[in-house]
Write a protein that holds these residues in place. Sequence first.
Motif, PDB file in Angstrom:
ATOM      1  N   GLU A  17     -62.683 -58.820 -10.923  1.00 29.60           N
ATOM      2  CA  GLU A  17     -61.248 -58.917 -10.647  1.00 29.60           C
ATOM      3  C   GLU A  17     -61.059 -59.862  -9.474  1.00 29.60           C
ATOM      4  O   GLU A  17     -62.020 -60.187  -8.771  1.00 29.60           O
ATOM      5  CB  GLU A  17     -60.664 -57.538 -10.352  1.00 29.60           C
ATOM      6  CG  GLU A  17     -60.681 -56.626 -11.568  1.00 29.60           C
ATOM      7  CD  GLU A  17     -59.852 -55.368 -11.373  1.00 29.60           C
ATOM      8  OE1 GLU A  17     -59.504 -55.043 -10.221  1.00 29.60           O
ATOM      9  OE2 GLU A  17     -59.566 -54.713 -12.388  1.00 29.60           O
ATOM     10  N   ALA A  18     -59.851 -60.279  -9.239  1.00 26.20           N
ATOM     11  CA  ALA A  18     -59.574 -61.250  -8.182  1.00 26.20           C
ATOM     12  C   ALA A  18     -60.035 -60.767  -6.812  1.00 26.20           C
ATOM     13  O   ALA A  18     -60.541 -61.554  -6.008  1.00 26.20           O
ATOM     14  CB  ALA A  18     -58.077 -61.570  -8.153  1.00 26.20           C
ATOM     15  N   ASP A  19     -59.912 -59.474  -6.546  1.00 18.12           N
ATOM     16  CA  ASP A  19     -60.241 -58.954  -5.217  1.00 18.12           C
ATOM     17  C   ASP A  19     -61.548 -58.166  -5.185  1.00 18.12           C
ATOM     18  O   ASP A  19     -61.819 -57.445  -4.233  1.00 18.12           O
ATOM     19  CB  ASP A  19     -59.091 -58.092  -4.703  1.00 18.12           C
ATOM     20  CG  ASP A  19     -58.785 -56.926  -5.626  1.00 18.12           C
ATOM     21  OD1 ASP A  19     -59.211 -56.952  -6.783  1.00 18.12           O
ATOM     22  OD2 ASP A  19     -58.104 -55.979  -5.165  1.00 18.12           O
ATOM     23  N   GLY A  20     -62.389 -58.260  -6.227  1.00 14.63           N
ATOM     24  CA  GLY A  20     -63.662 -57.542  -6.226  1.00 14.63           C
ATOM     25  C   GLY A  20     -64.119 -57.202  -7.627  1.00 14.63           C
ATOM     26  O   GLY A  20     -63.965 -57.995  -8.557  1.00 14.63           O
ATOM     27  N   LEU A  21     -64.658 -56.006  -7.759  1.00 17.35           N
ATOM     28  CA  LEU A  21     -65.165 -55.521  -9.040  1.00 17.35           C
ATOM     29  C   LEU A  21     -64.456 -54.230  -9.405  1.00 17.35           C
ATOM     30  O   LEU A  21     -64.075 -53.455  -8.525  1.00 17.35           O
ATOM     31  CB  LEU A  21     -66.671 -55.258  -8.947  1.00 17.35           C
ATOM     32  CG  LEU A  21     -67.555 -56.424  -8.537  1.00 17.35           C
ATOM     33  CD1 LEU A  21     -68.983 -55.952  -8.300  1.00 17.35           C
ATOM     34  CD2 LEU A  21     -67.509 -57.525  -9.584  1.00 17.35           C
ATOM     35  N   HIS A  22     -64.311 -53.996 -10.687  1.00 20.82           N
ATOM     36  CA  HIS A  22     -63.709 -52.759 -11.168  1.00 20.82           C
ATOM     37  C   HIS A  22     -64.732 -52.096 -12.085  1.00 20.82           C
ATOM     38  O   HIS A  22     -65.101 -52.642 -13.124  1.00 20.82           O
ATOM     39  CB  HIS A  22     -62.404 -53.036 -11.915  1.00 20.82           C
ATOM     40  CG  HIS A  22     -61.650 -51.801 -12.264  1.00 20.82           C
ATOM     41  ND1 HIS A  22     -60.982 -51.057 -11.323  1.00 20.82           N
ATOM     42  CD2 HIS A  22     -61.464 -51.180 -13.451  1.00 20.82           C
ATOM     43  CE1 HIS A  22     -60.422 -50.020 -11.916  1.00 20.82           C
ATOM     44  NE2 HIS A  22     -60.696 -50.073 -13.211  1.00 20.82           N
ATOM     45  N   LEU A  23     -65.201 -50.913 -11.674  1.00 25.83           N
ATOM     46  CA  LEU A  23     -66.196 -50.165 -12.426  1.00 25.83           C
ATOM     47  C   LEU A  23     -65.488 -49.130 -13.283  1.00 25.83           C
ATOM     48  O   LEU A  23     -64.673 -48.354 -12.779  1.00 25.83           O
ATOM     49  CB  LEU A  23     -67.168 -49.477 -11.461  1.00 25.83           C
ATOM     50  CG  LEU A  23     -68.158 -48.478 -12.056  1.00 25.83           C
ATOM     51  CD1 LEU A  23     -69.085 -49.160 -13.056  1.00 25.83           C
ATOM     52  CD2 LEU A  23     -68.962 -47.829 -10.932  1.00 25.83           C
ATOM     53  N   VAL A  24     -65.786 -49.135 -14.580  1.00 27.90           N
ATOM     54  CA  VAL A  24     -65.203 -48.174 -15.510  1.00 27.90           C
ATOM     55  C   VAL A  24     -66.346 -47.452 -16.216  1.00 27.90           C
ATOM     56  O   VAL A  24     -67.196 -48.089 -16.836  1.00 27.90           O
ATOM     57  CB  VAL A  24     -64.310 -48.863 -16.571  1.00 27.90           C
ATOM     58  CG1 VAL A  24     -63.721 -47.834 -17.529  1.00 27.90           C
ATOM     59  CG2 VAL A  24     -63.215 -49.683 -15.907  1.00 27.90           C
ATOM     60  N   CYS A  25     -66.384 -46.135 -16.105  1.00 27.08           N
ATOM     61  CA  CYS A  25     -67.380 -45.312 -16.798  1.00 27.08           C
ATOM     62  C   CYS A  25     -66.654 -44.433 -17.801  1.00 27.08           C
ATOM     63  O   CYS A  25     -65.612 -43.865 -17.495  1.00 27.08           O
ATOM     64  CB  CYS A  25     -68.143 -44.433 -15.812  1.00 27.08           C
ATOM     65  SG  CYS A  25     -69.178 -45.362 -14.668  1.00 27.08           S
ATOM     66  N   ARG A  26     -67.256 -44.340 -18.996  1.00 29.23           N
ATOM     67  CA  ARG A  26     -66.706 -43.483 -20.052  1.00 29.23           C
ATOM     68  C   ARG A  26     -67.828 -42.634 -20.628  1.00 29.23           C
ATOM     69  O   ARG A  26     -68.936 -43.106 -20.833  1.00 29.23           O
ATOM     70  CB  ARG A  26     -66.092 -44.315 -21.170  1.00 29.23           C
ATOM     71  CG  ARG A  26     -64.801 -44.982 -20.832  1.00 29.23           C
ATOM     72  CD  ARG A  26     -64.199 -45.562 -22.111  1.00 29.23           C
ATOM     73  NE  ARG A  26     -62.907 -46.128 -21.866  1.00 29.23           N
ATOM     74  CZ  ARG A  26     -62.684 -47.423 -21.674  1.00 29.23           C
ATOM     75  NH1 ARG A  26     -63.673 -48.272 -21.735  1.00 29.23           N
ATOM     76  NH2 ARG A  26     -61.467 -47.865 -21.455  1.00 29.23           N
ATOM     77  N   VAL A  27     -67.485 -41.394 -20.938  1.00 33.81           N
ATOM     78  CA  VAL A  27     -68.410 -40.477 -21.603  1.00 33.81           C
ATOM     79  C   VAL A  27     -67.657 -39.857 -22.764  1.00 33.81           C
ATOM     80  O   VAL A  27     -66.529 -39.400 -22.605  1.00 33.81           O
ATOM     81  CB  VAL A  27     -68.885 -39.347 -20.647  1.00 33.81           C
ATOM     82  CG1 VAL A  27     -69.773 -38.365 -21.384  1.00 33.81           C
ATOM     83  CG2 VAL A  27     -69.604 -39.926 -19.446  1.00 33.81           C
ATOM     84  N   ASN A  28     -68.283 -39.839 -23.938  1.00 35.14           N
ATOM     85  CA  ASN A  28     -67.706 -39.192 -25.099  1.00 35.14           C
ATOM     86  C   ASN A  28     -68.770 -38.261 -25.669  1.00 35.14           C
ATOM     87  O   ASN A  28     -69.823 -38.714 -26.108  1.00 35.14           O
ATOM     88  CB  ASN A  28     -67.284 -40.220 -26.146  1.00 35.14           C
ATOM     89  CG  ASN A  28     -66.501 -39.591 -27.282  1.00 35.14           C
ATOM     90  OD1 ASN A  28     -66.439 -38.375 -27.422  1.00 35.14           O
ATOM     91  ND2 ASN A  28     -65.902 -40.437 -28.103  1.00 35.14           N
TER      92      ASN A  28
END
Length: 186
Positions: free
Chosen positions: A19-30
């Motif tokens: 992202e413009a200002d850093g990183l975006h971490l997304v974790c998903r569990v199903n």
Amino acid sequence: TELELPTEDEYFSAVVLPEADGLHLVCRVNINGELRRSEKNLSVDTPNNVLDREISGLSYPMFCELTGIQPAWGMLTGIRPVNLLRKFTERTGSLAQAADDFRHIWYVTDEKTQLAADILTVQQPIFDAAPKKSIGIYVSIPFCPTRCKYCSFVSNSVAQMGKLIPEYNQCLYREIALVSQIVDDF
């Protein structure tokens, strides 16, 4: 940006999005059709070891919620917890703060946190008395009364592999002698 989800019935995913200002971490569990999602913004210069811990920190509570399982040692599977608590204590300057981190960052139960703190309290005078140029040597004893489900060390139950203990001891004595020579030359 929306992520395309895997098509499997059960999965875990961790995606780092720039992202413009850093990183975006997304974790998903199903698991069993129940989906959980957790996310966090990180600095663009987040080192890999911290990124790994952040992924674990986001995913662990979701797995616990979906499975109903909460290991007493939290996320510390396969490591020496007292050593980690000692490092936390050195970094924070406080056993109380380190114990709090143990519980809230690593999800260790109060009982196991207290056990690790009690062991550290016994061990710390030995560390303090050691000369600055001293070394620590880990000696593996790969024979246990039982095999713990969470163990990641090379080990076997005594009932299963006890016949190898005499030969293991002979090899261990030889290795101690060789390492002693190396240390003496150091």
